[in-house]
Design an enzyme around this catalytic site. Structure first.
Site, PDB file in Angstrom:
ATOM      1  N   ASP A   1      12.073   2.623   5.967  1.00 43.04           N
ATOM      2  CA  ASP A   1      10.869   2.570   5.114  1.00 43.04           C
ATOM      3  C   ASP A   1      10.507   4.004   4.718  1.00 43.04           C
ATOM      4  O   ASP A   1      11.002   4.965   5.318  1.00 43.04           O
ATOM      5  CB  ASP A   1       9.687   1.927   5.858  1.00 43.04           C
ATOM      6  CG  ASP A   1       8.439   1.826   4.975  1.00 43.04           C
ATOM      7  OD1 ASP A   1       8.571   1.402   3.809  1.00 43.04           O
ATOM      8  OD2 ASP A   1       7.340   2.184   5.424  1.00 43.04           O
ATOM      9  N   SER A   2       9.625   4.121   3.730  1.00 40.86           N
ATOM     10  CA  SER A   2       9.146   5.442   3.329  1.00 40.86           C
ATOM     11  C   SER A   2       8.354   6.103   4.458  1.00 40.86           C
ATOM     12  O   SER A   2       8.225   7.321   4.488  1.00 40.86           O
ATOM     13  CB  SER A   2       8.257   5.322   2.092  1.00 40.86           C
ATOM     14  OG  SER A   2       7.120   4.542   2.403  1.00 40.86           O
TER      15      SER A   2
ATOM     16  N   CYS B   1      10.797  -2.103   3.068  1.00 36.94           N
ATOM     17  CA  CYS B   1      10.005  -1.436   2.041  1.00 36.94           C
ATOM     18  C   CYS B   1      10.219  -2.184   0.725  1.00 36.94           C
ATOM     19  O   CYS B   1      11.352  -2.252   0.230  1.00 36.94           O
ATOM     20  CB  CYS B   1      10.498   0.006   1.935  1.00 36.94           C
ATOM     21  SG  CYS B   1       9.761   0.974   0.627  1.00 36.94           S
TER      22      CYS B   1
ATOM     23  N   GLU C   1      -0.842   5.470   5.326  1.00 45.03           N
ATOM     24  CA  GLU C   1       0.106   6.377   6.007  1.00 45.03           C
ATOM     25  C   GLU C   1      -0.660   7.537   6.665  1.00 45.03           C
ATOM     26  O   GLU C   1      -0.449   7.848   7.835  1.00 45.03           O
ATOM     27  CB  GLU C   1       1.121   6.906   4.983  1.00 45.03           C
ATOM     28  CG  GLU C   1       2.154   7.864   5.507  1.00 45.03           C
ATOM     29  CD  GLU C   1       3.338   7.204   6.209  1.00 45.03           C
ATOM     30  OE1 GLU C   1       3.607   6.006   5.970  1.00 45.03           O
ATOM     31  OE2 GLU C   1       3.982   7.912   7.010  1.00 45.03           O
TER      32      GLU C   1
ATOM     33  N   CYS D   1       3.534  -4.716  -0.151  1.00 42.62           N
ATOM     34  CA  CYS D   1       3.880  -3.395   0.406  1.00 42.62           C
ATOM     35  C   CYS D   1       3.715  -3.500   1.901  1.00 42.62           C
ATOM     36  O   CYS D   1       2.693  -4.009   2.393  1.00 42.62           O
ATOM     37  CB  CYS D   1       2.942  -2.325  -0.156  1.00 42.62           C
ATOM     38  SG  CYS D   1       3.057  -0.731   0.694  1.00 42.62           S
TER      39      CYS D   1
ATOM     40  N   HIS E   1       3.102  -1.335   4.123  1.00 41.45           N
ATOM     41  CA  HIS E   1       1.967  -0.590   4.674  1.00 41.45           C
ATOM     42  C   HIS E   1       0.698  -1.460   4.727  1.00 41.45           C
ATOM     43  O   HIS E   1      -0.093  -1.354   5.659  1.00 41.45           O
ATOM     44  CB  HIS E   1       1.669   0.652   3.823  1.00 41.45           C
ATOM     45  CG  HIS E   1       2.565   1.821   4.093  1.00 41.45           C
ATOM     46  ND1 HIS E   1       3.890   1.845   3.731  1.00 41.45           N
ATOM     47  CD2 HIS E   1       2.313   3.014   4.687  1.00 41.45           C
ATOM     48  CE1 HIS E   1       4.415   3.012   4.089  1.00 41.45           C
ATOM     49  NE2 HIS E   1       3.473   3.736   4.665  1.00 41.45           N
TER      50      HIS E   1
HETATM   51  N1  DGL Z   1       5.911   0.506   2.498  1.00 43.05           N
HETATM   52  C1  DGL Z   1       6.602   0.610   1.266  1.00 43.05           C
HETATM   53  C2  DGL Z   1       6.532  -0.655   0.428  1.00 43.05           C
HETATM   54  O1  DGL Z   1       6.618  -1.698   0.961  1.00 43.05           O
HETATM   55  C3  DGL Z   1       6.398   1.863   0.492  1.00 43.05           C
HETATM   56  C4  DGL Z   1       5.028   2.269   0.159  1.00 43.05           C
HETATM   57  C5  DGL Z   1       5.075   3.631  -0.433  1.00 43.05           C
HETATM   58  O2  DGL Z   1       5.710   4.493   0.155  1.00 43.05           O
HETATM   59  O3  DGL Z   1       4.471   3.815  -1.498  1.00 43.05           O
HETATM   60  O4  DGL Z   1       6.455  -0.632  -0.742  1.00 43.05           O
END
Ligand code: DGL
Length: 266
Positions: free
Chosen positions: A12-13, A75, A150, A177, A179
């Site tokens: 993931d990011s 992600c 984050e 997302c 997050h």
């Molecule tokens: N958690 C990721 C997603 O599902 C990336 C969110 C991000 O880094 O902008 O999109």
């Protein structure tokens, strides 16, 4: 492949994919998980497609060096931008994530999808929504929420969730997302609606991929022994999650704080 010998990498990011890791560990309790979150370069959702593709490739390279049998792009943004390109580049199966529109659309008509700008603008999400013409599905791009979550989880920086959420009266909300899944209860309370996220569905899909590899176990073992791996195989049933990269400790700390402690060693 035996579940206990399965080595699975999640990418993931940043910390968002930890919510998916939790679901995957429940689905495959005997497998070993490797988690790489690119915290330093998160969020990805406002980056260009070229940047996201290059960063995801780098992350999967790190995971590949650990002899993984399959990877999960935990992600939605990475999946929307480059899942297909990564499948061509790497020799192991790659499970992608997509917003859980399907289970929401099976039960409700008015659906709000919250996603990063990159995911919201993706062809992939457009195609997914097009499969449910009887539903009224609106997509809202949230440029700052993944980054705020984050920072909150890794640096303790406060934020107002309400300031990021669009006013709406949906029957159901889909979290596009990973997050956002940390705040699924708060988002559900804000809209007074049920919330769907893709973690459990992804974990089920991963389990079936690992099951399908069973017949290829011999191939997999050969592949592993042909690689010069940076560690010794113990041959013991592997358990837990291994956090990789420069920010591994941050990811591990957030995981433990959110989901409780567990066995994190090989
Ligand atoms: N958690 C990721 C997603 O599902 C990336 C969110 C991000 O880094 O902008 O999109």
């Amino acid at each position: 492949m035996e579940e206990k010998s399965a080595r699975i990498g999640l990418f993931d990011s940043g910390v968002g994919g930890l919510t998916v890791l939790h679901a995957c560990r429940r689905a495959l309790p005997q497998a070993t998980f490797f988690y790489y979150g690119d915290n330093a370069r998160a969020p990805y959702g406002t980056r260009t497609e070229e940047e996201v593709t290059a960063f995801v490739a780098e992350g999967l390279e790190v995971l590949a060096r650990h002899g993984i049998d399959a990877a999960v792009l935990a992600c939605n943004t990475a999946t929307a931008v480059c899942a297909e390109a990564m499948r061509k580049k790497f020799g192991f199966p790659i499970v992608g994530m997509e917003p859980a529109v399907k289970p929401a659309a099976e039960k409700f008509r008015d659906i709000l999808v919250l996603a990063t700008p990159r995911t919201a603008a993706s062809v992939r999400l457009g195609e997914l929504i097009g499969r449910f013409p009887r539903c009224n599905i609106s997509v809202c791009a949230l440029p700052g929420l993944a980054g705020a979550i984050e920072k909150f989880l890794t640096q303790g920086e406060g934020f107002s969730l309400a300031e990021h959420l669009p006013p709406a009266k949906p029957e159901a909300v889909v979290l596009g997302c990973t997050h956002y899944a940390f705040f699924r209860h708060e988002i559900g309370a804000y809209y007074g609606a049920p919330v769907y996220d893709g973690g459990e569905g992804t974990a089920r899909w991963l389990k079936s991929v690992i099951g399908a590899l069973r017949g290829e176990a011999e191939w997999s073992e050969t592949t592993k022994t042909n690689k010069s791996l940076p560690f010794k195989w113990s041959g013991e049933p592997a358990k837990g999650a291994v956090f990789l990269g420069k920010w591994a400790q941050i990811n591990e700390k957030v995981y433990k704080q959110t989901f409780g402690t567990g066995d994190f060693s090989l």
